[in-house]
Scaffold this active site. Structure first.
Site, PDB file in Angstrom:
ATOM      1  N   HIS A 105      -2.952   4.513  -7.873  1.00 42.56           N
ATOM      2  CA  HIS A 105      -3.025   3.495  -6.821  1.00 42.56           C
ATOM      3  C   HIS A 105      -4.467   3.021  -6.742  1.00 42.56           C
ATOM      4  O   HIS A 105      -5.333   3.722  -6.214  1.00 42.56           O
ATOM      5  CB  HIS A 105      -2.562   4.156  -5.506  1.00 42.56           C
ATOM      6  CG  HIS A 105      -2.630   3.275  -4.308  1.00 42.56           C
ATOM      7  ND1 HIS A 105      -2.461   3.762  -3.022  1.00 42.56           N
ATOM      8  CD2 HIS A 105      -2.826   1.941  -4.176  1.00 42.56           C
ATOM      9  CE1 HIS A 105      -2.561   2.762  -2.159  1.00 42.56           C
ATOM     10  NE2 HIS A 105      -2.789   1.648  -2.830  1.00 42.56           N
TER      11      HIS A 105
ATOM     12  N   MET B 220      -7.275   1.104  -5.247  1.00 45.32           N
ATOM     13  CA  MET B 220      -7.772   0.404  -4.056  1.00 45.32           C
ATOM     14  C   MET B 220      -9.184  -0.049  -4.387  1.00 45.32           C
ATOM     15  O   MET B 220     -10.172   0.422  -3.814  1.00 45.32           O
ATOM     16  CB  MET B 220      -7.723   1.347  -2.848  1.00 45.32           C
ATOM     17  CG  MET B 220      -6.300   1.543  -2.344  1.00 45.32           C
ATOM     18  SD  MET B 220      -6.127   3.011  -1.317  1.00 45.32           S
ATOM     19  CE  MET B 220      -5.860   4.238  -2.589  1.00 45.32           C
TER      20      MET B 220
ATOM     21  N   SER C 150      -0.080  12.877  -2.721  1.00 42.35           N
ATOM     22  CA  SER C 150      -1.372  12.239  -2.975  1.00 42.35           C
ATOM     23  C   SER C 150      -2.431  13.321  -3.089  1.00 42.35           C
ATOM     24  O   SER C 150      -2.664  14.075  -2.132  1.00 42.35           O
ATOM     25  CB  SER C 150      -1.741  11.300  -1.832  1.00 42.35           C
ATOM     26  OG  SER C 150      -3.122  11.026  -1.907  1.00 42.35           O
TER      27      SER C 150
ATOM     28  N   HIS D 256       0.388  11.297  -7.267  1.00 46.03           N
ATOM     29  CA  HIS D 256      -0.194  10.038  -6.795  1.00 46.03           C
ATOM     30  C   HIS D 256      -1.718  10.177  -6.731  1.00 46.03           C
ATOM     31  O   HIS D 256      -2.249  11.091  -6.086  1.00 46.03           O
ATOM     32  CB  HIS D 256       0.373   9.731  -5.405  1.00 46.03           C
ATOM     33  CG  HIS D 256      -0.051   8.410  -4.840  1.00 46.03           C
ATOM     34  ND1 HIS D 256       0.563   7.225  -5.172  1.00 46.03           N
ATOM     35  CD2 HIS D 256      -1.013   8.088  -3.948  1.00 46.03           C
ATOM     36  CE1 HIS D 256      -0.005   6.225  -4.500  1.00 46.03           C
ATOM     37  NE2 HIS D 256      -0.973   6.727  -3.754  1.00 46.03           N
TER      38      HIS D 256
ATOM     39  N   MET E 239       2.004  -0.180   2.010  1.00 42.12           N
ATOM     40  CA  MET E 239       1.081   0.691   2.751  1.00 42.12           C
ATOM     41  C   MET E 239       1.553   0.782   4.199  1.00 42.12           C
ATOM     42  O   MET E 239       1.753  -0.244   4.854  1.00 42.12           O
ATOM     43  CB  MET E 239      -0.338   0.129   2.732  1.00 42.12           C
ATOM     44  CG  MET E 239      -1.048   0.162   1.390  1.00 42.12           C
ATOM     45  SD  MET E 239      -1.222   1.791   0.657  1.00 42.12           S
ATOM     46  CE  MET E 239      -2.104   2.686   1.921  1.00 42.12           C
TER      47      MET E 239
ATOM     48  N   ASP F  85      -5.221   8.343  -5.725  1.00 37.19           N
ATOM     49  CA  ASP F  85      -5.814   7.276  -4.921  1.00 37.19           C
ATOM     50  C   ASP F  85      -7.229   6.985  -5.391  1.00 37.19           C
ATOM     51  O   ASP F  85      -8.124   7.817  -5.239  1.00 37.19           O
ATOM     52  CB  ASP F  85      -5.831   7.695  -3.443  1.00 37.19           C
ATOM     53  CG  ASP F  85      -4.448   7.617  -2.834  1.00 37.19           C
ATOM     54  OD1 ASP F  85      -3.790   6.576  -2.994  1.00 37.19           O
ATOM     55  OD2 ASP F  85      -4.017   8.600  -2.217  1.00 37.19           O
TER      56      ASP F  85
ATOM     57  N   ASP G 229       3.428   4.549   1.381  1.00 34.19           N
ATOM     58  CA  ASP G 229       2.227   5.377   1.320  1.00 34.19           C
ATOM     59  C   ASP G 229       1.475   5.301   2.643  1.00 34.19           C
ATOM     60  O   ASP G 229       1.046   4.219   3.053  1.00 34.19           O
ATOM     61  CB  ASP G 229       1.366   4.831   0.168  1.00 34.19           C
ATOM     62  CG  ASP G 229       0.120   5.655  -0.110  1.00 34.19           C
ATOM     63  OD1 ASP G 229      -0.061   6.699   0.525  1.00 34.19           O
ATOM     64  OD2 ASP G 229      -0.662   5.239  -0.991  1.00 34.19           O
TER      65      ASP G 229
ATOM     66  N   MET H  62     -10.515   4.741  -4.981  1.00 35.20           N
ATOM     67  CA  MET H  62     -11.180   3.910  -3.960  1.00 35.20           C
ATOM     68  C   MET H  62     -12.613   3.627  -4.377  1.00 35.20           C
ATOM     69  O   MET H  62     -13.282   4.493  -4.945  1.00 35.20           O
ATOM     70  CB  MET H  62     -11.176   4.648  -2.621  1.00 35.20           C
ATOM     71  CG  MET H  62      -9.789   5.069  -2.164  1.00 35.20           C
ATOM     72  SD  MET H  62      -9.855   5.797  -0.525  1.00 35.20           S
ATOM     73  CE  MET H  62      -8.153   6.348  -0.341  1.00 35.20           C
TER      74      MET H  62
END
Ligand code: DX5
Ligand code: ZN
Length: 219
Positions: free
Chosen positions: A68, A70, A10, A35, A139, A37, A175, A39
């Site tokens: 990913h 979020m 990540s 990966h 998660m 992330d 993850d 957010m």
């Protein structure tokens, strides 16, 4: 049939001032996927990066970019992340009212569709979308931050999801808090892809850190 273990560092734990270089470094260090992330400060209490950063990173690696999301809502941004060069786009089951539609949209954009479950969401939430899925991301921490402790109760959830997947061509990814100590708990129940942030980036020895996770799961 057992498939080779995939490691997806990540970049949340990377040096954001040198992201291109960091992506090239984890690629050279033997990662399988990258990966990312994303957010939004709304679905999770942190803000990271958007599609322009994925676009900027795309030329730095030929490896799979595993995005990913979020964020809530996710649907208005799926096309931008697809066009930016993501290979897999994962949305949270908790992030919107029409998960089936989000997954259909991702596939219609020509990308692999993933769904992620936060720790409290039961596996039954995805029972009726299994045929729309290429990836399930469990998660093992509350989403929002790197460096948190792995939640052991999630191992049983992984086991149940693996059984639900059966023979479908769906990859199972975990993850959060993945380290050489916790990774074998995941692979022992059939997890295919391990996301690891701090455990890969710590100390700057990326190849060594990736190898340590693989070694722990091989024994
Ligand atoms: C958490 C992110 C994870 C996290 C993993 O919301 O989705 O990818 O960065 O970091 P570690 O491996 O440090 O728990
Ligand atoms: Zn993640």
């Amino acid at each position: 049939m057992s498939t080779p273990l995939l490691i997806a560092p990540s970049i949340l734990s990377a040096d954001f001032a040198r992201l291109g270089e960091e992506v090239r470094a984890i690629d050279a260090a033997g990662c399988d996927w990258v990966h990312v992330d994303v957010m939004d400060g709304h679905f999770v209490p942190n803000i990271t990066i958007g599609p322009d950063v994925v676009k900027a990173l795309r030329p730095h690696t030929k490896k799979i970019i595993d995005v990913h999301l979020m964020i809530a809502p996710a649907d208005p941004y799926l096309e931008a992340f697809a066009k930016a060069g993501s290979d897999i786009i994962t949305v949270h089951a908790e992030a919107g009212p029409h998960l089936h539609r989000s997954l259909q949209t991702i596939r219609a954009l020509g990308k692999k569709a993933g769904v992620s479950l936060t720790p409290e969401t039961p596996e039954s939430a995805i029972e009726y979308v299994l045929d729309q899925l290429d990836l399930i991301l469990v998660m093992t921490v509350n989403p929002g931050f790197g460096g948190q402790a792995f939640i052991p109760a999630m191992v049983e959830k992984m086991r149940r999801i693996k059984a639900m997947i059966g023979k479908r061509p769906i990859q199972l990814e975990v993850d959060g808090g993945v380290t050489p100590e916790t990774a074998p708990l995941c692979t022992s129940v059939g997890v295919d892809v391990l996301v690891a942030g701090s455990a890969v980036f710590r100390g700057g020895k990326y190849a060594e850190n990736i190898a340590a996770i693989r070694r722990a799961c091989a024994s």
